[in-house]
Motif scaffolding. Structure first.
Motif, mmCIF file in Angstrom:
data_model
loop_
_atom_site.group_PDB
_atom_site.id
_atom_site.type_symbol
_atom_site.label_atom_id
_atom_site.label_comp_id
_atom_site.label_asym_id
_atom_site.label_seq_id
_atom_site.Cartn_x
_atom_site.Cartn_y
_atom_site.Cartn_z
ATOM 1 N N THR A 1 -0.446 -3.676 14.953
ATOM 2 C CA THR A 1 -1.405 -2.598 15.184
ATOM 3 C C THR A 1 -1.030 -1.328 14.417
ATOM 4 O O THR A 1 -1.900 -0.627 13.899
ATOM 5 C CB THR A 1 -1.536 -2.286 16.684
ATOM 6 O OG1 THR A 1 -0.242 -1.922 17.221
ATOM 7 C CG2 THR A 1 -2.072 -3.481 17.437
ATOM 8 N N GLY A 2 0.266 -1.060 14.343
ATOM 9 C CA GLY A 2 0.702 0.103 13.568
ATOM 10 C C GLY A 2 0.381 -0.042 12.094
ATOM 11 O O GLY A 2 -0.058 0.904 11.436
ATOM 12 N N SER A 3 0.568 -1.242 11.572
ATOM 13 C CA SER A 3 0.269 -1.498 10.163
ATOM 14 C C SER A 3 -1.229 -1.426 9.889
ATOM 15 O O SER A 3 -1.656 -0.950 8.831
ATOM 16 C CB SER A 3 0.813 -2.862 9.745
ATOM 17 O OG SER A 3 2.221 -2.899 9.861
ATOM 18 N N ALA A 4 -2.038 -1.885 10.845
ATOM 19 C CA ALA A 4 -3.490 -1.764 10.699
ATOM 20 C C ALA A 4 -3.908 -0.299 10.673
ATOM 21 O O ALA A 4 -4.787 0.099 9.898
ATOM 22 C CB ALA A 4 -4.195 -2.499 11.842
ATOM 23 N N LYS B 1 -5.738 1.711 7.549
ATOM 24 C CA LYS B 1 -6.953 2.508 7.773
ATOM 25 C C LYS B 1 -6.735 3.959 7.361
ATOM 26 O O LYS B 1 -7.670 4.641 6.930
ATOM 27 C CB LYS B 1 -7.368 2.413 9.243
ATOM 28 C CG LYS B 1 -8.732 3.011 9.531
ATOM 29 C CD LYS B 1 -9.153 2.773 10.971
ATOM 30 C CE LYS B 1 -10.527 3.387 11.240
ATOM 31 N NZ LYS B 1 -10.931 3.213 12.658
ATOM 32 N N GLY B 2 -5.506 4.424 7.491
ATOM 33 C CA GLY B 2 -5.187 5.800 7.122
ATOM 34 C C GLY B 2 -4.892 6.004 5.655
ATOM 35 O O GLY B 2 -4.602 7.125 5.234
ATOM 36 N N GLY B 3 -4.931 4.921 4.850
ATOM 37 C CA GLY B 3 -4.687 5.043 3.418
ATOM 38 C C GLY B 3 -3.262 4.803 2.988
ATOM 39 O O GLY B 3 -2.929 4.959 1.815
ATOM 40 N N SER C 1 1.747 -7.737 8.749
ATOM 41 C CA SER C 1 1.412 -6.411 8.208
ATOM 42 C C SER C 1 0.652 -6.488 6.886
ATOM 43 O O SER C 1 1.093 -7.165 5.953
ATOM 44 C CB SER C 1 2.689 -5.590 7.996
ATOM 45 O OG SER C 1 2.366 -4.348 7.381
ATOM 46 N N PRO C 2 -0.458 -5.764 6.774
ATOM 47 C CA PRO C 2 -1.176 -5.697 5.500
ATOM 48 C C PRO C 2 -0.547 -4.712 4.519
ATOM 49 O O PRO C 2 -0.954 -4.644 3.362
ATOM 50 C CB PRO C 2 -2.571 -5.233 5.917
ATOM 51 C CG PRO C 2 -2.328 -4.404 7.137
ATOM 52 C CD PRO C 2 -1.172 -5.057 7.852
ATOM 53 N N VAL C 3 0.428 -3.916 4.976
ATOM 54 C CA VAL C 3 1.071 -2.914 4.130
ATOM 55 C C VAL C 3 2.560 -3.215 4.008
ATOM 56 O O VAL C 3 3.112 -4.029 4.758
ATOM 57 C CB VAL C 3 0.855 -1.484 4.692
ATOM 58 C CG1 VAL C 3 -0.634 -1.202 4.856
ATOM 59 C CG2 VAL C 3 1.589 -1.280 6.012
#
Length: 426
Positions: free
Chosen positions: A76-79, A83-85, A116-118
């Motif tokens: 959730t943090g990574s999402a 979303k925050g760029g 994680s997507p990031v």
């Protein structure tokens, strides 16, 4: 897979580029950057009127996993980061168990690969268990993939222990991220010392709580030659000491969080713990000094100190008993544009420098640049988009923000990691 970004305002601090360009991405890397690119692509993003900058990097987040998944998870943090760029984030070590061994560093990285997507750049603890007593094996954690050391959330109060940690960090070329609060001066404190705290019958947190440790650790960094990074600076004194330390040749960098250059102690509604954080919101003179420090290059980076908590942890009727911290990943871009870029404190190019290029330099990673051959980590922002912050739309589990209902400018339109669009605004 080819991705083309067309006619965006490309902002690349490394090359001082600020102009309208196309970018072509293939197999996760930037293969062309030109005023106009004719090649076809599988996906095209029209970035006309938008900022196109190197992917944002947050040096300071709390993702709570393992141990406190009810607040936030790595997923959730990574999402929220996407979303925050943000294309890369540095999770702090104050989890349960504490991230204080190579095994825990590897666990964080493996979990990141799964969910994680990031990019995750894990931070290791300065001392075992965050107890401030015995320094960790920094070299082993670095070999496992650690990006920095920090005791964030706590201060190592034993100066000899901290000096030993800085010596070890210097020997292994590791940056130490410093939470500057004197635990003894801090005791019982709930908000910045002054009329507001007095009127509410609260123990105040003076400037000295931060400034004493800032001064101590600058002296220790000078003695050891370590790279000291000041986390979440909140006082005019920290800015002044950072300026003097840099002039004196100390290897020092510093960050500020959006809440500290946006709000003052006077903005706190009575009893609203969404405004309670560590360090606390300060006064107008501190906010002015922080903005000047950013403008003048004394403060190198903008970080969020993203700190999610449950509703119960932020709604105790006794202000002092509430947890410290706010979520910040999904509001940072809009606050920087609204509070710094639009009023002229920073140019858009300087915004990219503070949120991407300099963080990458501080970490010593190959990121923060829009350069042919580099991984395509890219953030696209509409600087003119106006909206009202709504905490109920956050990807983070946390809803603890003082900015709910605030009208702002600047919306993240797309976040691209290794050439893959991991977030796109609807």
């Amino acid at each position: 897979m080819r991705l083309k970004i067309t006619q965006g305002r490309v902002l690349d601090p490394a090359s001082k580029t600020d102009g309208i360009y196309d970018i072509l991405v293939e197999d996760g890397r930037i293969v062309k950057l030109d005023t106009q690119i004719e090649e076809e692509a599988d996906q095209v993003i029209d970035a006309s009127g938008f900022y196109v900058m190197p992917g944002l990097i947050d040096l300071h987040v709390h993702f709570r996993e393992p141990g406190f998944e009810y607040k936030e998870t790595i997923a959730t943090g990574s999402a929220a980061a996407a979303k925050g760029g943000f294309t890369g984030v540095c999770p702090m070590a104050n989890t349960n168990p504490v991230v204080d061994t190579p095994e825990m560093i590897r666990w964080i990285l493996k979990k990141g690969e799964e969910v994680s997507p990031v990019h995750l750049y894990p931070i290791g603890a300065v001392t075992y268990g965050l107890k401030g007593e015995q320094i960790t094996d920094a070299a082993a954690m670095k070999a496992a993939g650690m990006c920095a050391l920090s005791e964030d959330g706590k201060t190592v109060m034993d100066a000899r222990v901290y000096r030993d940690a800085l010596r070890q960090a210097a020997a292994n070329d590791i940056v130490v991220m410093d939470h500057c609060e004197d635990a003894n001066l801090l005791k019982g404190g709930a908000m910045h010392a002054g009329k507001k705290a007095d009127s509410l019958g609260l123990i105040g947190i003076s400037h000295a709580v931060e400034d004493v440790i800032t001064a101590r650790d600058i002296l220790l960094a000078k003695e050891t030659g370590a790279h000291l990074h000041l986390c979440h600076c909140s006082t005019a004194g920290s800015v002044r000491m950072a300026r003097e330390a840099k002039e004196d040749g100390v290897h020092l960098t510093a960050e500020v969080c959006p809440h500290h250059f946006t709000l003052t102690v006077e903005d706190i509604p009575e009893g609203d713990a969404n405004f309670k954080m560590a360090p606390p919101l300060r006064d107008a003179a501190d906010v002015q000094a922080l903005k000047e420090g950013l403008r003048d290059g004394i403060i190198d980076a903008i970080s969020t100190d993203h700190a999610p908590h449950s509703v119960e942890e932020k709604t105790n009727p006794e202000f002092v008993k509430n947890a410290n911290g706010i979520v910040g990943l999904e509001t940072a871009v809009s606050l920087v544009i609204s509070e710094l870029v639009e009023p002229g404190w920073l140019t858009p190019l300087q915004m990219a420098e503070k949120m991407s290029y300099r963080p990458a330099q501080i970490l010593g990673i190959e990121a923060g640049e829009l350069k042919v051959g580099r991984a395509a980590d890219i953030t696209i922002i509409d600087p003119s988009a106006e909206y009202v912050i709504d905490k109920n739309t956050f990807a983070s589990k946390g809803r603890n923000t003082p900015f709910h209902g605030r009208k702002v400018h600047g919306r993240v339109m797309a976040t691209i990691v290794d050439g893959k669009v991991v977030y796109q605004a609807e």
